[in-house]
Scaffold this active site. Sequence first.
Site, PDB file in Angstrom:
ATOM      1  N   ASN A  98       0.878  -1.068  -0.157  1.00 40.45           N
ATOM      2  CA  ASN A  98       0.250   0.064   0.125  1.00 40.45           C
ATOM      3  C   ASN A  98       0.934   1.319   0.030  1.00 40.45           C
ATOM      4  O   ASN A  98       1.501   1.614   1.079  1.00 40.45           O
ATOM      5  CB  ASN A  98      -0.958   0.043   1.180  1.00 40.45           C
ATOM      6  CG  ASN A  98      -1.750   1.161   1.220  1.00 40.45           C
ATOM      7  OD1 ASN A  98      -1.739   2.194   0.421  1.00 40.45           O
ATOM      8  ND2 ASN A  98      -2.355   1.448   2.485  1.00 40.45           N
ATOM      9  N   LYS A 145       0.146   4.240  -0.431  1.00 38.37           N
ATOM     10  CA  LYS A 145      -0.501   5.295   0.220  1.00 38.37           C
ATOM     11  C   LYS A 145      -0.398   6.590  -0.632  1.00 38.37           C
ATOM     12  O   LYS A 145      -0.090   6.423  -1.681  1.00 38.37           O
ATOM     13  CB  LYS A 145      -0.016   5.652   1.803  1.00 38.37           C
ATOM     14  CG  LYS A 145      -0.324   4.427   2.721  1.00 38.37           C
ATOM     15  CD  LYS A 145       0.048   4.466   4.037  1.00 38.37           C
ATOM     16  CE  LYS A 145      -0.127   3.341   5.033  1.00 38.37           C
ATOM     17  NZ  LYS A 145      -0.039   3.330   6.220  1.00 38.37           N
ATOM     18  N   HIS A 203      -9.558   1.203   4.904  1.00 37.01           N
ATOM     19  CA  HIS A 203      -8.197   1.541   5.627  1.00 37.01           C
ATOM     20  C   HIS A 203      -8.439   2.512   6.773  1.00 37.01           C
ATOM     21  O   HIS A 203      -9.151   3.577   6.742  1.00 37.01           O
ATOM     22  CB  HIS A 203      -7.120   1.967   4.544  1.00 37.01           C
ATOM     23  CG  HIS A 203      -5.564   1.948   5.343  1.00 37.01           C
ATOM     24  ND1 HIS A 203      -5.437   2.864   6.368  1.00 37.01           N
ATOM     25  CD2 HIS A 203      -4.795   1.114   4.967  1.00 37.01           C
ATOM     26  CE1 HIS A 203      -4.042   2.541   6.500  1.00 37.01           C
ATOM     27  NE2 HIS A 203      -3.627   1.747   5.730  1.00 37.01           N
ATOM     28  N   GLU A 248      -6.797   4.951   7.785  1.00 41.35           N
ATOM     29  CA  GLU A 248      -6.365   6.205   7.626  1.00 41.35           C
ATOM     30  C   GLU A 248      -7.582   6.858   6.927  1.00 41.35           C
ATOM     31  O   GLU A 248      -8.011   7.896   7.079  1.00 41.35           O
ATOM     32  CB  GLU A 248      -5.040   6.253   6.885  1.00 41.35           C
ATOM     33  CG  GLU A 248      -4.069   5.969   7.497  1.00 41.35           C
ATOM     34  CD  GLU A 248      -2.822   5.478   6.514  1.00 41.35           C
ATOM     35  OE1 GLU A 248      -2.774   5.269   5.630  1.00 41.35           O
ATOM     36  OE2 GLU A 248      -1.884   4.985   7.360  1.00 41.35           O
ATOM     37  N   GLU A 265      -5.031  -4.724  10.813  1.00 41.85           N
ATOM     38  CA  GLU A 265      -3.977  -3.807  10.762  1.00 41.85           C
ATOM     39  C   GLU A 265      -4.362  -2.838  12.044  1.00 41.85           C
ATOM     40  O   GLU A 265      -5.217  -2.013  12.285  1.00 41.85           O
ATOM     41  CB  GLU A 265      -3.939  -2.864   9.614  1.00 41.85           C
ATOM     42  CG  GLU A 265      -3.900  -3.254   8.423  1.00 41.85           C
ATOM     43  CD  GLU A 265      -3.302  -2.127   7.249  1.00 41.85           C
ATOM     44  OE1 GLU A 265      -2.380  -2.811   6.689  1.00 41.85           O
ATOM     45  OE2 GLU A 265      -3.743  -1.043   7.211  1.00 41.85           O
ATOM     46  N   GLY A 319       2.886   2.260  10.772  1.00 40.36           N
ATOM     47  CA  GLY A 319       3.962   3.298  10.476  1.00 40.36           C
ATOM     48  C   GLY A 319       4.884   3.732  11.923  1.00 40.36           C
ATOM     49  O   GLY A 319       5.351   4.576  11.884  1.00 40.36           O
ATOM     50  N   SER A 335       3.733  -2.034  10.345  1.00 40.90           N
ATOM     51  CA  SER A 335       5.225  -2.102  10.394  1.00 40.90           C
ATOM     52  C   SER A 335       5.919  -3.459  10.034  1.00 40.90           C
ATOM     53  O   SER A 335       6.657  -3.870  10.641  1.00 40.90           O
ATOM     54  CB  SER A 335       5.637  -1.732  11.715  1.00 40.90           C
ATOM     55  OG  SER A 335       5.240  -0.518  12.113  1.00 40.90           O
TER      56      SER A 335
HETATM   57  P1  13P Z   1       3.291   0.328   7.709  1.00 38.38           P
HETATM   58  O1  13P Z   1       3.788  -0.769   7.107  1.00 38.38           O
HETATM   59  O2  13P Z   1       3.960   1.747   7.106  1.00 38.38           O
HETATM   60  O3  13P Z   1       3.058   0.371   9.171  1.00 38.38           O
HETATM   61  O4  13P Z   1       1.698   0.625   7.108  1.00 38.38           O
HETATM   62  C1  13P Z   1       0.873  -0.279   7.213  1.00 38.38           C
HETATM   63  C2  13P Z   1      -0.314   0.181   6.423  1.00 38.38           C
HETATM   64  O5  13P Z   1      -1.128   0.713   6.786  1.00 38.38           O
HETATM   65  C3  13P Z   1      -0.680  -0.633   5.230  1.00 38.38           C
HETATM   66  O6  13P Z   1      -1.950  -0.515   4.761  1.00 38.38           O
END
Ligand code: 13P
Length: 257
Positions: A9, A11, A94, A96, A166, A172, A213
């Site tokens: 992803n 983002k 997601h 976010e 997640e 992150g 992560s």
């Molecule tokens: P990270 O791997 O940067 O922690 O992000 C995970 C994520 O939100 C994937 O959709």
Amino acid sequence: MRKPIMAGNWKMNKTAHEGVELVREMMDDLTPIASVERVFCPTFLAVPDVSRAVEGTDLGVGAQNLYFEASGAYTGEVSPEMVREFCDYVIIGHSERREYFGETDKGVNRKIKAALDVGLTPIVCVGETRELREQGKTESWVRDQVVAALDGLTAEQVASLIMAYEPIWAIGTGLAATPADAEEVCGGVVRATIAELYDRATADAVRIQYGGSVSPANAYEIMSQPNVDGGLVGGASLKASDFVTIVRETARAKGLS
Ligand code: 13P
């Protein structure tokens, strides 16, 4: 046996040009690892170029969102059919999007149905905040998210989609869930809820990713868990060598390399 699936992803990172460069950097290393489904999820504007870049390979492309209506006056949105033109997968719900863009369980459910209707494979995200975990509410929260997301879907539809656990506190932060915690929620909550809502066969068919992560250092241990069928990778998917290593580690963890 469920085929492991590792999705990057991206983002809101990488222009179309940069995205194609990134894919080209990884392509020769990724194409031979056919035992793992490998998917790139760039921004909408990079999707067409990335999908052309992977043409003729078995590398997949997914969008990070879609809108549930088929067409019309929805300024700024992208329809399921528009996504389907270039993608096989779409990330839905997601954290976010839930946090910054007001996505609700109801909207997530509508998006999943709209995606399935046009033949996209949804990657449905669920996960708890740190507060909820500390309050011991992980199980009930994630369970409720799964129930709401799958409302009204047939067993066949559910069997075809991908769930992604997640935990928000792991995204992150560099603090991934322990392999045991990932296993507990992927198996003991997400898969168990599906078994309860549908049946064992449906639950056993669904692929469940872990995200938060994931890195070259922890991928092997996390992907070794029996109920973790792959990963949804953010930061590490933006670095060619890291993503390639994570895919390799996944194949190794599943005894497929
Ligand atoms: P990270 O791997 O940067 O922690 O992000 C995970 C994520 O939100 C994937 O959709």
